[in-house]
Scaffold this active site. Structure first.
Site, PDB file in Angstrom:
ATOM      1  N   THR A 149       0.948  -1.155   0.145  1.00  0.00           N
ATOM      2  CA  THR A 149       0.022  -0.095   0.008  1.00  0.00           C
ATOM      3  C   THR A 149       0.872   1.213  -0.027  1.00  0.00           C
ATOM      4  OG1 THR A 149      -0.046   0.345   2.198  1.00  0.00           O
ATOM      5  CG2 THR A 149      -1.371  -1.408   1.556  1.00  0.00           C
ATOM      6  N   LYS A 174       7.025   2.960   1.602  1.00  0.00           N
ATOM      7  CA  LYS A 174       7.921   3.725   2.553  1.00  0.00           C
ATOM      8  C   LYS A 174       7.451   4.260   3.969  1.00  0.00           C
ATOM      9  CE  LYS A 174       8.388   5.981  -1.226  1.00  0.00           C
ATOM     10  NZ  LYS A 174       8.199   4.933  -2.351  1.00  0.00           N
ATOM     11  N   VAL A 221      13.276   1.759  -2.156  1.00  0.00           N
ATOM     12  CA  VAL A 221      14.222   2.663  -2.468  1.00  0.00           C
ATOM     13  C   VAL A 221      14.679   2.007  -3.801  1.00  0.00           C
ATOM     14  CG1 VAL A 221      16.406   3.668  -2.162  1.00  0.00           C
ATOM     15  CG2 VAL A 221      15.002   3.469  -0.205  1.00  0.00           C
ATOM     16  N   LYS A 277      12.939   8.263   0.661  1.00  0.00           N
ATOM     17  CA  LYS A 277      13.851   7.355   0.147  1.00  0.00           C
ATOM     18  C   LYS A 277      15.100   7.475   0.984  1.00  0.00           C
ATOM     19  CE  LYS A 277      11.564   6.400  -4.073  1.00  0.00           C
ATOM     20  NZ  LYS A 277      11.339   6.613  -5.627  1.00  0.00           N
TER      21      LYS A 277
HETATM   22  N1  LIG Z   1       4.626   1.605  -8.553  1.00  0.00           N
HETATM   23  C1  LIG Z   1       5.668   1.754  -8.692  1.00  0.00           C
HETATM   24  O1  LIG Z   1       6.649   1.577  -9.736  1.00  0.00           O
HETATM   25  C2  LIG Z   1       6.352   1.620  -7.374  1.00  0.00           C
HETATM   26  C3  LIG Z   1       7.819   1.705  -7.379  1.00  0.00           C
HETATM   27  C4  LIG Z   1       8.559   1.524  -6.082  1.00  0.00           C
HETATM   28  C5  LIG Z   1       7.562   1.438  -4.819  1.00  0.00           C
HETATM   29  N2  LIG Z   1       6.307   1.719  -5.043  1.00  0.00           N
HETATM   30  C6  LIG Z   1       5.502   1.458  -3.748  1.00  0.00           C
HETATM   31  O2  LIG Z   1       4.641   0.336  -3.891  1.00  0.00           O
HETATM   32  C7  LIG Z   1       3.609   0.705  -2.811  1.00  0.00           C
HETATM   33  C8  LIG Z   1       2.329   0.480  -4.067  1.00  0.00           C
HETATM   34  O3  LIG Z   1       2.316   1.256  -5.124  1.00  0.00           O
HETATM   35  P1  LIG Z   1       1.210   0.993  -6.244  1.00  0.00           P
HETATM   36  O4  LIG Z   1       1.772   1.643  -7.389  1.00  0.00           O
HETATM   37  O5  LIG Z   1       0.801  -0.386  -6.213  1.00  0.00           O
HETATM   38  O6  LIG Z   1       0.096   1.682  -5.599  1.00  0.00           O
HETATM   39  P2  LIG Z   1      -1.506   1.781  -5.592  1.00  0.00           P
HETATM   40  O7  LIG Z   1      -1.996   1.298  -7.263  1.00  0.00           O
HETATM   41  O8  LIG Z   1      -2.067   2.929  -5.315  1.00  0.00           O
HETATM   42  O9  LIG Z   1      -1.999   0.581  -4.864  1.00  0.00           O
HETATM   43  C9  LIG Z   1      -2.320   0.974  -3.525  1.00  0.00           C
HETATM   44  C10 LIG Z   1      -3.059  -0.264  -3.046  1.00  0.00           C
HETATM   45  O10 LIG Z   1      -2.991  -0.305  -1.549  1.00  0.00           O
HETATM   46  C11 LIG Z   1      -4.474  -0.605  -0.911  1.00  0.00           C
HETATM   47  N3  LIG Z   1      -4.647   0.212   0.408  1.00  0.00           N
HETATM   48  C12 LIG Z   1      -4.750   1.543   0.594  1.00  0.00           C
HETATM   49  N4  LIG Z   1      -4.754   1.581   2.098  1.00  0.00           N
HETATM   50  C13 LIG Z   1      -4.927   0.138   2.506  1.00  0.00           C
HETATM   51  C14 LIG Z   1      -5.103  -0.263   3.953  1.00  0.00           C
HETATM   52  N5  LIG Z   1      -5.156   0.412   4.939  1.00  0.00           N
HETATM   53  N6  LIG Z   1      -5.298  -1.544   4.030  1.00  0.00           N
HETATM   54  C15 LIG Z   1      -5.166  -2.333   2.664  1.00  0.00           C
HETATM   55  N7  LIG Z   1      -4.867  -1.805   1.734  1.00  0.00           N
HETATM   56  C16 LIG Z   1      -4.799  -0.408   1.538  1.00  0.00           C
HETATM   57  C17 LIG Z   1      -5.200   0.275  -2.090  1.00  0.00           C
HETATM   58  O11 LIG Z   1      -6.545  -0.271  -2.053  1.00  0.00           O
HETATM   59  P3  LIG Z   1      -7.669   0.452  -3.149  1.00  0.00           P
HETATM   60  O12 LIG Z   1      -7.448  -0.389  -4.197  1.00  0.00           O
HETATM   61  O13 LIG Z   1      -9.001   0.033  -2.251  1.00  0.00           O
HETATM   62  O14 LIG Z   1      -7.598   1.983  -3.147  1.00  0.00           O
HETATM   63  C18 LIG Z   1      -4.571  -0.245  -3.449  1.00  0.00           C
HETATM   64  O15 LIG Z   1      -5.050  -1.392  -3.637  1.00  0.00           O
HETATM   65  C19 LIG Z   1       3.584   2.390  -2.836  1.00  0.00           C
HETATM   66  O16 LIG Z   1       3.935   2.361  -1.325  1.00  0.00           O
HETATM   67  C20 LIG Z   1       4.531   2.750  -3.752  1.00  0.00           C
HETATM   68  O17 LIG Z   1       5.212   4.167  -3.231  1.00  0.00           O
HETATM   69  C21 LIG Z   1       5.770   1.661  -6.129  1.00  0.00           C
END
Ligand SMILES: NC(=O)c1ccc[n+]([C@@H]2O[C@H](COP(=O)([O-])OP(=O)(O)OC[C@H]3O[C@@H](n4cnc5c(N)ncnc54)[C@H](OP(=O)(O)O)[C@@H]3O)[C@@H](O)[C@H]2O)c1
Length: 357
Positions: A103, A127, A152, A225
């Site tokens: 998340t 993070k 990171v 990060k």
């Molecule tokens: N995307 C990238 O390239 C990337 C790279 C490095 C790190 N990250 C990190 O990886 C994480 C996920 O990224 P993402 O792109 O997949 O984000 P995302 O598409 O916004 O997905 C976040 C997910 O978390 C769920 N969520 C939010 N609050 C929650 C809670 N309290 N309990 C359980 N689930 C909850 C959301 O639910 P809903 O579906 O109901 O909204 C959604 O399914 C983030 O922290 C991001 O910074 C991402």
């Protein structure tokens, strides 16, 4: 054969890719490593699917399609309404469990702390649990199994490299990094004489930025990060301690995205001058995070054009470690620092380290 049970918090881009990879690589993990990964719970922000016997693959695959179509797990035929991840960790967790936080929320922290207290594994791409309250950071780090490589540099081995350097007793004097693919892209555009506002608008249209580009341009994600790296180096620092230089003035914080994208045209002259001055000095403008002797700086810097950061182009991330052994030429990790599949692969590699526990 070892079975590892997964409780996954988050089913967004990274979470869905992770589920797919776990299912697709099941045979590889079984035959090569003697490990069976199975899901006992998946949650989104309002709902969950839980089965302590293991969620069947067809239900998981259906849940992914369900999420892609914009629906929540609370409405899925196998799901139910929940917003208390701790209760799920309590019910579905065992000693063979790893809780995976994909998340971007602080609300998961109680569930993660419960998992740590129970001796379960915890793997983070999120993070926020590591960059808030220092006590939470310490308690998470005190756990028997905590991994957070994807926080990171996405799938790049940034944390693993730092841990290796620290374990070897090498003195890490300075870390410098370009830790945002989006800001890296903007810096390359500026270097190619594209006006700042045009570069931001392009990145926004191409979907390279967060839905609100200010979330990238503000630098807070980069600061988080850098804070993770600094805390791992042993510095007792918080987000407020970081000298953070956003790419836009706070005065244009409260306006709509459309108006913001217009207003930043006023910054074009300033950035163009900075790029030219840097060029005349044989330097290049970069958005740099640096950690040195208990100090974190995040902002624009002119770096020598021949340095690893100066040579960087496009959206790659780069982290340079200057240590006792790597003093003149740093140890450099470089590559794609974003993307759901690469990030999920980083999380999966962390998960596989639970093997043998
Ligand atoms: N995307 C990238 O390239 C990337 C790279 C490095 C790190 N990250 C990190 O990886 C994480 C996920 O990224 P993402 O792109 O997949 O984000 P995302 O598409 O916004 O997905 C976040 C997910 O978390 C769920 N969520 C939010 N609050 C929650 C809670 N309290 N309990 C359980 N689930 C909850 C959301 O639910 P809903 O579906 O109901 O909204 C959604 O399914 C983030 O922290 C991001 O910074 C991402």
């Amino acid at each position: 054969m070892q079975t590892i049970s997964l409780i996954q918090l988050g089913l967004g881009g990274v979470g869905r890719s992770l589920v797919r990879q776990v299912l697709n690589l099941r045979r590889w993990h079984r035959e090569k490593y003697g490990v069976r990964l199975r899901y006992v719970a998946v949650c989104d922000s309002e709902g969950a699917i839980v089965s302590t016997d293991g969620i069947p693959d067809d239900v998981l695959l259906d849940a992914l399609e369900w999420k892609i179509s914009g629906k929540g797990l609370k409405d899925h035929p196998a799901g139910y309404c929940q917003n208390d991840a701790s209760a799920i960790v309590d019910v579905a967790g065992t000693k063979e469990t790893v809780v995976v936080d994909v998340t971007a929320s602080e609300e998961t922290i109680p569930a993660l702390l419960l998992a740590i207290r129970r001796g379960y594994g915890v793997v983070l791409a999120n993070k926020k649990p590591l960059t808030g309250d220092m006590e939470v950071y310490r308690e998470l780090k005190s756990g028997q199994f905590l991994r957070y490589e994807a926080t990171v540099g996405s799938g790049l081995p940034v944390i693993a490299t730092l841990q290796r350097l620290l374990r070897s007793g090498d003195r890490v004097c300075r870390i410098e990094g370009a830790l945002s693919g989006t800001l890296g892209y903007l810096m390359s555009c500026l270097q190619d004489d594209v006006p700042f506002s045009e570069a931001v608008r392009m990145a926004y249209k191409l979907g390279y930025t967060e839905p609100d580009p200010r979330d990238d341009l503000g630098g807070v994600d980069v600061a988080r990060k850098a804070l993770i790296l600094a805390r791992d180096m042993g510095y007792d620092l918080n987000l407020e301690d970081i000298a953070l230089d956003p790419l836009y003035p706070t005065g244009i914080d409260g306006i709509s995205i459309t108006r913001f994208l217009e207003a930043i045209s006023a910054l074009d002259g300033k950035f163009s001058r900075m790029v030219k001055e840097a060029f005349l000095d044989e330097k290049a403008l970069r958005y740099v995070a640096s950690v040195t002797e208990g100090e974190i700086r995040v902002g624009l810097e002119s770096v020598p054009r021949s340095s690893p950061l100066g040579l960087l182009r496009g959206s790659d991330n780069l982290v340079a470690y200057y240590t006792s052994h790597y003093d003149k030429m740093p140890l450099v990790i470089q590559g794609r620092g974003a993307g759901t599949d690469a990030t999920a692969a980083g999380v999966l590699a962390d998960l596989m380290e639970f093997r043998g526990r």
